[in-house]
Design a protein around this motif. Structure first.
Motif, mmCIF file in Angstrom:
data_model
loop_
_atom_site.group_PDB
_atom_site.id
_atom_site.type_symbol
_atom_site.label_atom_id
_atom_site.label_comp_id
_atom_site.label_asym_id
_atom_site.label_seq_id
_atom_site.Cartn_x
_atom_site.Cartn_y
_atom_site.Cartn_z
ATOM 1 N N MET A 1 0.832 -1.209 0.000
ATOM 2 C CA MET A 1 0.000 0.000 0.000
ATOM 3 C C MET A 1 0.867 1.260 0.000
ATOM 4 O O MET A 1 0.615 2.216 -0.735
ATOM 5 N N ILE A 2 1.911 1.246 0.836
ATOM 6 C CA ILE A 2 2.803 2.397 0.923
ATOM 7 C C ILE A 2 3.546 2.597 -0.388
ATOM 8 O O ILE A 2 3.701 3.721 -0.871
ATOM 9 N N SER A 3 4.022 1.488 -0.977
ATOM 10 C CA SER A 3 4.751 1.588 -2.237
ATOM 11 C C SER A 3 3.837 2.104 -3.357
ATOM 12 O O SER A 3 4.271 2.861 -4.233
ATOM 13 N N LEU A 4 2.554 1.691 -3.333
ATOM 14 C CA LEU A 4 1.605 2.169 -4.331
ATOM 15 C C LEU A 4 1.367 3.667 -4.178
ATOM 16 O O LEU A 4 1.352 4.421 -5.172
ATOM 17 N N LEU A 6 3.401 5.794 -2.782
ATOM 18 C CA LEU A 6 4.643 6.464 -3.163
ATOM 19 C C LEU A 6 4.755 6.586 -4.680
ATOM 20 O O LEU A 6 5.197 7.623 -5.195
ATOM 21 N N SER A 7 4.347 5.548 -5.392
ATOM 22 C CA SER A 7 4.395 5.580 -6.856
ATOM 23 C C SER A 7 3.444 6.644 -7.413
ATOM 24 O O SER A 7 3.801 7.401 -8.327
ATOM 25 N N ILE A 8 2.239 6.711 -6.834
ATOM 26 C CA ILE A 8 1.256 7.704 -7.289
ATOM 27 C C ILE A 8 1.761 9.121 -7.030
ATOM 28 O O ILE A 8 1.690 9.996 -7.914
ATOM 29 N N LEU A 9 2.287 9.344 -5.829
ATOM 30 C CA LEU A 9 2.799 10.679 -5.490
ATOM 31 C C LEU A 9 4.003 11.039 -6.347
ATOM 32 O O LEU A 9 4.170 12.206 -6.734
ATOM 33 N N SER A 10 4.838 10.057 -6.661
ATOM 34 C CA SER A 10 6.003 10.309 -7.521
ATOM 35 C C SER A 10 5.569 10.694 -8.921
ATOM 36 O O SER A 10 6.163 11.588 -9.546
ATOM 37 N N LEU A 261 3.307 13.811 4.972
ATOM 38 C CA LEU A 261 4.368 14.755 4.642
ATOM 39 C C LEU A 261 4.674 14.730 3.150
ATOM 40 O O LEU A 261 4.891 15.771 2.523
ATOM 41 N N MET A 262 4.678 13.543 2.550
ATOM 42 C CA MET A 262 4.915 13.437 1.110
ATOM 43 C C MET A 262 3.784 14.095 0.324
ATOM 44 O O MET A 262 4.019 14.745 -0.704
ATOM 45 N N LEU A 263 2.550 13.927 0.796
ATOM 46 C CA LEU A 263 1.407 14.560 0.145
ATOM 47 C C LEU A 263 1.529 16.085 0.207
ATOM 48 O O LEU A 263 1.198 16.779 -0.769
ATOM 49 N N CYS A 264 2.021 16.586 1.332
ATOM 50 C CA CYS A 264 2.229 18.027 1.467
ATOM 51 C C CYS A 264 3.245 18.541 0.453
ATOM 52 O O CYS A 264 3.091 19.626 -0.116
#
Length: 305
Positions: A1-4, A6-10, A261-264
């Motif tokens: 879930m986290i990797s998914l 992270l991929s979307i945010l990237s 934090l990544m979303l921010c």
């Protein structure tokens, strides 16, 4: 879930980076070509060109920080982190203050007030813009000084009184927070003031048109509305950017890989990327050039088929 996630945010980061680099590069390129052809450039175009260059730098710094902190931590040594931080301070400073100067420019060129002080500023608008940018360098120097002191404290191990070292760290952290708030709050206040004065000027103009029995859709009204749209978009994106920066500043040490934090960080990139598109659409010369570019691109793609 986290990797998914992270991929979307990237993917979103890459899309914002590409879109922002194109929009800002387009603004800078069009104005530079116009400058070469005519050997002169208007004050607004000077601001837009410098703003585009500063935002390209800001986008690159943000993208590098994202990549190094999440995908290549080995690259993020203390020296590289310091260079990236300084680059962010400089590019962020000019991005904010140049956008603020643009809001002040709209106010002085479009608004109409009978005040002698405002008429004096309106007449000397170029000098006002230059003074704003020169005075803002005080905050840049203070910010860089605090960053330099903080870097020395983090890189050097002090021997001796532990209490003194702790107090010094607290003082530096408080100084960083104070400078950070001032660097963002003052430009926002200036832009908000320009926005409110533009609204007041538009209200006075519409009231005058109503009393004279004329239609409100005159060129002055359209110019007021267009400037208001540009400034309010800047303010909304600026608020979003400011909030994401505050969250990143407060929680970066404890939530380095936190999803929120990544979303921010993703939301923060909307400011330097999407606002430039709004500026292109609000500027007649840039808008027509952009539409011409799209038409030529469409014709080229048809020929390739």
């Amino acid at each position: 879930m986290i990797s998914l996630l992270l991929s979307i945010l990237s993917i979103l980061i890459i899309a914002e980076f590409v879109l922002g680099s194109f929009a800002n590069g387009f603004m800078a390129l069009v104005n530079c070509i116009d400058w070469v052809k005519k050997q002169k450039l208007s004050c607004a175009d000077h601001i837009l060109t410098a703003l585009a260059v500063s935002r390209i730098g800001l986008l690159w710094v943000k993208a590098l920080n994202w990549y190094a902190s999440l995908f290549n931590p080995a690259l993020y040594s203390s020296e590289v982190k310091t260079i990236v931080h300084i680059a962010w301070v400089v590019s962020n400073h000019f991005s904010l203050w140049l956008a603020t100067s643009l809001s002040v420019f709209y106010l002085l060129k479009i608004a109409n007030f009978s005040s002698l002080f405002f008429l004096h500023l309106k007449w000397k608008f170029k000098r006002v813009i230059i003074m704003i940018l020169w005075d803002s360098l005080v905050f840049l120097v203070c910010h860089l000084a605090v960053v330099s002191i903080n870097t020395k404290i983090e890189m050097n191990e002090y021997e001796g009184n532990v209490t003194w070292e702790t107090n010094l760290r607290d003082i530096v952290y408080l100084s960083r927070m104070t400078i950070f708030m001032l660097v963002h709050f003052i430009p926002f206040t200036v832009s908000l003031t320009a926005f409110l004065l533009l609204i007041f000027s538009l209200w006075k103009h519409l009231k005058k048109m109503q009393l004279s029995g004329k239609r409100p859709q005159d060129p002055s009204t359209k110019v007021h509305v267009r400037a208001l749209q540009t400034v309010i978009c800047f303010l909304l994106l600026f608020v979003l950017y400011f909030l994401t920066q505050i969250i990143s500043f407060w929680r970066s040490n404890t939530l380095q890989n936190n999803s929120f934090l990544m979303l921010c960080q993703v939301l923060g990139l909307l400011y330097p990327s999407s606002h430039s598109l709004i500026l292109i659409w609000g500027n007649k010369k840039l808008r027509l050039t952009f539409l011409s570019f799209l038409w030529q691109l469409r014709c080229w793609l048809k020929e390739q088929k």
